[in-house]
Design an enzyme around this catalytic site. Structure first.
Site, mmCIF file in Angstrom:
data_model
loop_
_atom_site.group_PDB
_atom_site.id
_atom_site.type_symbol
_atom_site.label_atom_id
_atom_site.label_comp_id
_atom_site.label_asym_id
_atom_site.label_seq_id
_atom_site.Cartn_x
_atom_site.Cartn_y
_atom_site.Cartn_z
ATOM 1 N N PHE A 17 -45.204 -7.085 -56.903
ATOM 2 C CA PHE A 17 -43.746 -7.202 -55.991
ATOM 3 C C PHE A 17 -42.947 -5.884 -56.705
ATOM 4 C CE2 PHE A 17 -44.088 -11.503 -54.480
ATOM 5 C CZ PHE A 17 -44.105 -11.315 -53.272
ATOM 6 N N HIS A 62 9.282 -10.010 -17.570
ATOM 7 C CA HIS A 62 8.834 -8.747 -18.254
ATOM 8 C C HIS A 62 8.021 -8.124 -17.174
ATOM 9 C CE1 HIS A 62 7.244 -6.480 -21.906
ATOM 10 N NE2 HIS A 62 6.182 -6.138 -20.930
ATOM 11 N N GLU A 63 6.857 -8.675 -16.901
ATOM 12 C CA GLU A 63 6.047 -7.958 -15.823
ATOM 13 C C GLU A 63 6.907 -7.502 -14.616
ATOM 14 O OE1 GLU A 63 3.566 -6.859 -17.156
ATOM 15 O OE2 GLU A 63 3.508 -8.257 -18.952
ATOM 16 N N HIS A 91 8.697 -4.232 -15.063
ATOM 17 C CA HIS A 91 7.879 -2.920 -14.823
ATOM 18 C C HIS A 91 7.405 -2.967 -13.345
ATOM 19 C CE1 HIS A 91 6.605 -2.625 -19.048
ATOM 20 N NE2 HIS A 91 5.933 -3.660 -19.172
#
Ligand code: ADP
Ligand code: MG
Ligand code: ZN
Length: 643
Positions: A153, A450-451, A454
């Site tokens: 190994f 909020h939206e 916008h």
């Protein structure tokens, strides 16, 4: 441009198929596995050795001698130290004798006479069989085996590392064979980008038919630089050139040159060019070349020397090959501004092809290309989809088509409908809907206002993009969003548009403050985006009267300790001026937004109320609302959508 809490469009990461991943199993895990094997083996061993001893019906030798004296024993089979006894009664028992001592001798020692012995049939069996050998040799063999496995190994591990070190300098380029039809991409697969394709058709012609050019003494460019925003199809186009010309295509990404060890990049470059020359005619494609091709000689810290060496090697190789070698280097970048000028001088990447974001017609073509093998319902109208996706790159459109197909499949339909595609637009733009994200009544009210704030500003400010959709269903990181789409694809933006954009961004902030006399964290991203825009107006676009027509911030930035840092090339005074200008722009926008929202309180209330009721308002309904409040909607697009 959309005003939303999360403006970053979903980035699409395309993983290019690479070679085998490097083996990374560590020595520790090898040792652990060896130990596990060893423990398992020793368990087997102890089981084998103990199995006889624990058998039933075992008697002692003294008991045996008593039985022999009494004449009860018919026969004894001796194999090694084990004795199998058969009594006259038919009973079978086993026993063990002293190791290395003859059985007869043992019995005599116990006082058995010769006559008594002769009445017993004693048979000596030759020992053999796997069990015997394992039993006897295991104490020697197992440790040796263990050590051998261990050594094996370890050596394997070391050899692996050694091999890796040896192949380190080899290029990791992937080659696409011209004869591999499954991987072949042609100009047909690249929609739009007409100018770019025309420019590259010449290269294809040369690769197919070099004599024609060489005989007339023409010098064909060695290097072609593809420039364009991410996802505009640079990689795709480079592959298409190779596909059209039917030549080998070597592709490697700029970052793959750079490794931990200095000199590896340069060696990979050499290897790459060597391979390409061997397979000429060929195309070498260096993707994301800005990873190695940044301006040299600036910045400090590790990693730069390596980059420089790699870049130098690219330059040397490009100068080194003759024009008739039929190898063309293509490179792609989305940061042409940071490239080293040496890369761009004649004889190197002197041909530059720019790929723009697709316009409406191109978008429709790209959608058509990606609709192959996708079954559509009758109502699908790609023109409308193209209409509604300004700013989408080719990669975004590809992802949109894919999302549409996924939506249809998820709902177990066999055809993709127009509605699937329309929903996918928003998914690609904003991330998936989060219907499970339940807002409390108060949160819902705040988000709706909020939206609505916008939306009111977007409808009333003359230079803002009109509203396409308002929603308070959470999406990606956004709690709600207003989708704006420009009336046309415009490449230039004016100062007035910027100012109105900033005011629209502040709509949420203004409304929350006005109605609830309080602020939430909701507008934080709006503020970030609008402040950044105001700053760019001042420092990049010369849109401030105070500072005048100066671009104070380049786009390059320098590299310090492997990271890009913006180096300020102006005085403290100018820096203070910038801050005051940004703050003035923001304050003016705020005043404008406050005024408009204040004057249109009724409209604001109506939009917010409707939003709380239905959560999503589409354009048609929104315009009815506007008209009801005496606001004329902005000019319509020539195609009305049907979502
Ligand atoms: P870039 O290298 O410019 O970042 P890619 O060439 O990797 O972009 O494009 C990503 C994917 O987007 C492509 O695999 C293709 O599916 C799609 N795509 C981009 N531009 C176009 C186009 N003009 N026509 C068709 N598909 C495109
Ligand atoms: Mg690419
Ligand atoms: Zn907002």
């Amino acid at each position: 441009m959309a005003t939303q809490e999360n403006p970053e469009k979903k980035k699409i990461i395309i993983r290019k198929s690479g070679g085998k991943p490097p083996r990374e199993t560590s020595l520790v895990s090898y040792i652990v596995s060896v130990l596990v094997v060893f423990i398992a083996l020793s368990l087997v061993y102890s089981f084998v050795t103990n199995s006889n001893a624990k058998a039933e019906g075992q008697i002692s030798v003294s008991q045996l001698s008593v039985d022999v004296k009494a004449g009860l024993v018919k026969s004894i089979v001796v194999s090694g130290d084990n004795l199998a006894l058969e009594y006259k009664t038919g009973d079978k028992k086993i026993s063990k004798k002293e190791a290395g001592e003859a059985l007869t001798q043992t019995l005599v020692n116990y006082g058995v006479t010769k006559e008594q012995l002769s009445s017993v049939n004693i048979e000596i069996k030759n020992e053999g069989g796997v069990g015997y050998w394992i039993l006897n040799l295991s104490p020697i063999i197992f440790p040796i085996l263990f050590i051998l496995i261990f050594i094996w190994f370890i050596t394997r591990q070391v050899r692996g590392a050694g091999m890796q070190a040896l192949t380190f300098g080899q290029s990791k380029a992937r080659m696409i064979d011209p004869n591999d039809k499954s991987q072949r991409v042609t100009f047909k697969d690249v929609a739009g980008s007409k100018e770019a394709k025309e420019e590259l058709a010449e290269i294809v012609d040369f690769l197919r038919n070099p004599r024609k050019f060489l005989d007339i003494g023409a010098r064909i460019p060695k290097g072609i630089l593809l420039m364009g925003a991410p996802g505009t199809g640079k990689t795709l186009l480079a592959r298409a050139v190779a596909g059209e010309a039917g030549v080998a295509f070597f592709s490697i990404s700029g970052s793959e040159f750079v490794e931990m060890f200095v000199g590896v990049g340069a060696s990979r470059v050499r290897d790459l060019f060597l391979g390409a020359k061997k397979n000429a005619p060929a195309i070498i494609f260096v993707d994301e070349i800005d990873a190695v091709g940044r301006v040299r000689g600036v910045g400090a810290g590790g990693g730069n020397d390596e980059r420089e060496q790699t870049l130098n090697q690219i330059l040397v190789e490009m100068d080194g090959f003759e024009p008739n070698e039929k190898v063309i280097v293509m490179a792609a970048t989305n940061r042409p501004d940071v490239l080293d000028p040496a890369l761009l001088r004649p004889g190197r990447f002197d041909r530059r092809v720019t790929l723009d974001l697709p316009d409406r017609k191109d978008r429709e073509e790209i959608l058509t290309v990606h609709s192959k093998k996708k079954p559509f319902a009758e109502d699908v109208n790609l023109k409308v989809i193209a209409e509604r996706t300004p700013g989408f790159s080719g990669a975004d459109l590809y992802s949109l088509m894919n999302e549409g197909a996924i939506l249809a499949a998820r709902e177990s339909r066999t055809k993709i409908s127009q509605y699937d595609l329309i929903r996918s637009i928003e998914k690609v733009m904003l991330g998936p809907e989060r219907k499970s994200h339940i807002l409390s009544k108060k949160e819902k009210e705040i988000t709706a206002y909020h939206e609505a704030g916008h939306a009111v500003l977007a409808s009333l400010l003359p230079y803002a993009d009109p509203v396409h959709k308002i929603s308070i269903i959470a999406r990606g990181r956004a709690a709600g969003y207003v989708l704006h789409l420009p009336l046309e694809d415009n490449k230039l933006q004016s100062k007035k548009e910027f100012l109105d954009d900033i005011a629209v961004s502040l709509g949420g902030y203004v409304t929350e403050k006005m109605l609830f006399h309080d602020l939430t964290t909701g507008p934080s991203n709006d503020l970030q985006v609008s402040t950044a825009l105001a700053r760019d107006m001042v420092t990049k676009y010369g849109m401030s009267d105070l500072l005048g027509p100066v671009a104070l911030e380049g786009q390059g930035g320098k590299v310090l300790f492997g990271r890009g840092v913006e180096e300020k090339e102006y005085s403290q005074k100018v820096s203070a001026d910038i801050d005051s200008e940004v703050s003035r722009i923001m304050k003016e926008a705020l005043a404008k937004a406050e005024k408009v929202v204040h004057e249109n309180k009724n409209l604001l209330d109506a939009i917010a109320a409707r939003l709380m009721e239905v959560e999503t308002i589409e354009r048609a309904e929104f315009e009815t609302l506007l008209k009801a409040h005496g606001v004329t909607p902005k000019a319509k697009l020539d195609i009305e959508h049907q979502a």
